[in-house]
Scaffold this motif. Structure first.
Motif, mmCIF file in Angstrom:
data_model
loop_
_atom_site.group_PDB
_atom_site.id
_atom_site.type_symbol
_atom_site.label_atom_id
_atom_site.label_comp_id
_atom_site.label_asym_id
_atom_site.label_seq_id
_atom_site.Cartn_x
_atom_site.Cartn_y
_atom_site.Cartn_z
ATOM 1 N N GLN A 1 0.827 -1.204 -0.078
ATOM 2 C CA GLN A 1 -0.173 0.041 0.149
ATOM 3 C C GLN A 1 0.989 1.389 0.108
ATOM 4 N N VAL A 2 0.439 1.997 -0.778
ATOM 5 C CA VAL A 2 1.266 3.513 -0.999
ATOM 6 C C VAL A 2 0.505 4.639 -0.242
ATOM 7 N N GLN A 3 0.862 5.562 0.420
ATOM 8 C CA GLN A 3 0.502 6.582 0.991
ATOM 9 C C GLN A 3 0.924 7.690 0.475
ATOM 10 N N LEU A 4 0.299 8.978 0.004
ATOM 11 C CA LEU A 4 0.601 10.025 -0.663
ATOM 12 C C LEU A 4 -0.158 11.066 -0.148
ATOM 13 N N VAL A 5 0.835 12.255 0.092
ATOM 14 C CA VAL A 5 0.498 13.581 0.938
ATOM 15 C C VAL A 5 0.865 14.644 -0.200
ATOM 16 N N GLU A 6 -0.137 15.554 -0.536
ATOM 17 C CA GLU A 6 0.204 16.614 -1.305
ATOM 18 C C GLU A 6 0.203 17.806 -0.543
ATOM 19 N N SER A 7 1.113 18.783 -0.994
ATOM 20 C CA SER A 7 1.118 20.235 -0.414
ATOM 21 C C SER A 7 1.579 21.209 -1.393
ATOM 22 N N GLY A 8 1.591 22.524 -1.407
ATOM 23 C CA GLY A 8 1.890 23.549 -1.960
ATOM 24 C C GLY A 8 0.804 24.306 -2.808
ATOM 25 N N ALA B 1 5.540 10.519 -1.056
ATOM 26 C CA ALA B 1 4.976 9.086 -0.893
ATOM 27 C C ALA B 1 5.713 8.199 0.277
ATOM 28 N N ALA B 2 5.014 7.456 0.872
ATOM 29 C CA ALA B 2 5.365 6.517 1.918
ATOM 30 C C ALA B 2 4.820 5.130 1.757
ATOM 31 N N THR C 1 -7.761 26.654 -11.821
ATOM 32 C CA THR C 1 -8.205 26.526 -10.612
ATOM 33 C C THR C 1 -9.008 25.216 -10.071
ATOM 34 N N ALA C 2 -8.665 24.395 -9.202
ATOM 35 C CA ALA C 2 -9.115 23.135 -9.127
ATOM 36 C C ALA C 2 -8.388 22.778 -7.714
ATOM 37 N N VAL C 3 -9.005 21.539 -7.496
ATOM 38 C CA VAL C 3 -8.132 20.492 -6.529
ATOM 39 C C VAL C 3 -7.492 19.775 -7.067
ATOM 40 N N TYR C 4 -5.999 19.678 -6.918
ATOM 41 C CA TYR C 4 -5.043 18.986 -7.384
ATOM 42 C C TYR C 4 -4.646 17.362 -6.545
ATOM 43 N N TYR C 5 -4.805 16.547 -7.310
ATOM 44 C CA TYR C 5 -4.477 15.172 -6.605
ATOM 45 C C TYR C 5 -3.158 14.596 -7.049
ATOM 46 N N CYS C 6 -2.504 13.761 -6.359
ATOM 47 C CA CYS C 6 -1.262 12.992 -6.969
ATOM 48 C C CYS C 6 -2.153 11.479 -6.614
ATOM 49 N N ALA C 7 -1.811 10.525 -7.641
ATOM 50 C CA ALA C 7 -2.074 9.128 -7.628
ATOM 51 C C ALA C 7 -0.960 8.452 -8.103
ATOM 52 N N ALA C 8 -0.986 7.049 -7.682
ATOM 53 C CA ALA C 8 -0.078 6.243 -7.984
ATOM 54 C C ALA C 8 -0.724 4.899 -8.546
ATOM 55 N N SER C 9 0.111 4.194 -9.334
ATOM 56 C CA SER C 9 -0.280 2.904 -9.762
ATOM 57 C C SER C 9 0.820 1.879 -9.890
ATOM 58 N N LYS C 10 0.668 0.785 -9.404
ATOM 59 C CA LYS C 10 1.630 -0.311 -9.614
ATOM 60 C C LYS C 10 1.959 -0.973 -11.008
ATOM 61 N N TYR C 11 0.726 -1.010 -11.901
ATOM 62 C CA TYR C 11 0.805 -1.464 -13.162
ATOM 63 C C TYR C 11 0.615 -0.675 -14.383
ATOM 64 N N TYR C 12 -0.248 0.563 -13.945
ATOM 65 C CA TYR C 12 -0.787 1.335 -14.916
ATOM 66 C C TYR C 12 0.014 2.658 -15.314
ATOM 67 N N SER C 13 -0.079 3.136 -16.647
ATOM 68 C CA SER C 13 0.730 4.482 -16.692
ATOM 69 C C SER C 13 -0.024 5.256 -17.859
ATOM 70 N N GLY C 14 -1.305 5.071 -17.864
ATOM 71 C CA GLY C 14 -1.969 5.732 -18.829
ATOM 72 C C GLY C 14 -2.703 7.069 -18.399
#
Length: 122
Positions: free
Chosen positions: A1-8, A24-25, A90-103
């Motif tokens: 499992q990956v934990q992601l925290v955005e800032s900035g 990432a953690a 203007t928006a909420v910006y999210y980061c996301a990660a994938s083990k298998y996908y890069s599309g």
């Protein structure tokens, strides 16, 4: 499992710049790709920029030439440098990660951060 925290995120005038960070953690060595997404009120979430474990990058047409995605492996952090910002960014910006996908389909990314608000306004 990956934990992601955005800032900035924050408030910036049109034409200004911001740099977002995604720390990432967890099982980061299993990550194939990290992507920044954004979601404005009433709109679908869209992928803005993506970087793979091999360093390959992809940008949405709307941000090409203005945004740059990069990573610091030692700090386990992915950045999104945003220049020449426009009100339509203007928006909420999210980061996301994938083990298998890069599309470019946000639904295929399994690990998400909580998001950070970016507001471009004078």
């Amino acid at each position: 499992q990956v934990q992601l925290v955005e800032s900035g995120g924050g408030l910036v005038q049109p034409g200004g710049s911001l740099r977002l960070s995604c720390a990432a953690a967890g099982s980061i060595f299993s990550i194939n790709a990290v992507a920044w997404h954004r979601q404005a009120p009433g709109k679908q979430r869209e992928l803005v920029a993506r970087i793979t474990s091999g360093g390959n990058t992809h940008y949405a047409d709307s941000v090409k030439g203005r945004f740059t995605i990069s990573r610091d492996n030692a700090k386990k952090t992915v950045f999104l440098q945003m220049n020449s910002l426009k009100p339509e960014d203007t928006a909420v910006y999210y980061c996301a990660a994938s083990k298998y996908y890069s599309g470019t389909d946000p639904r295929r990314y399994g690990s998400w951060g909580q998001g950070t608000q970016v507001t471009v306004s004078s």
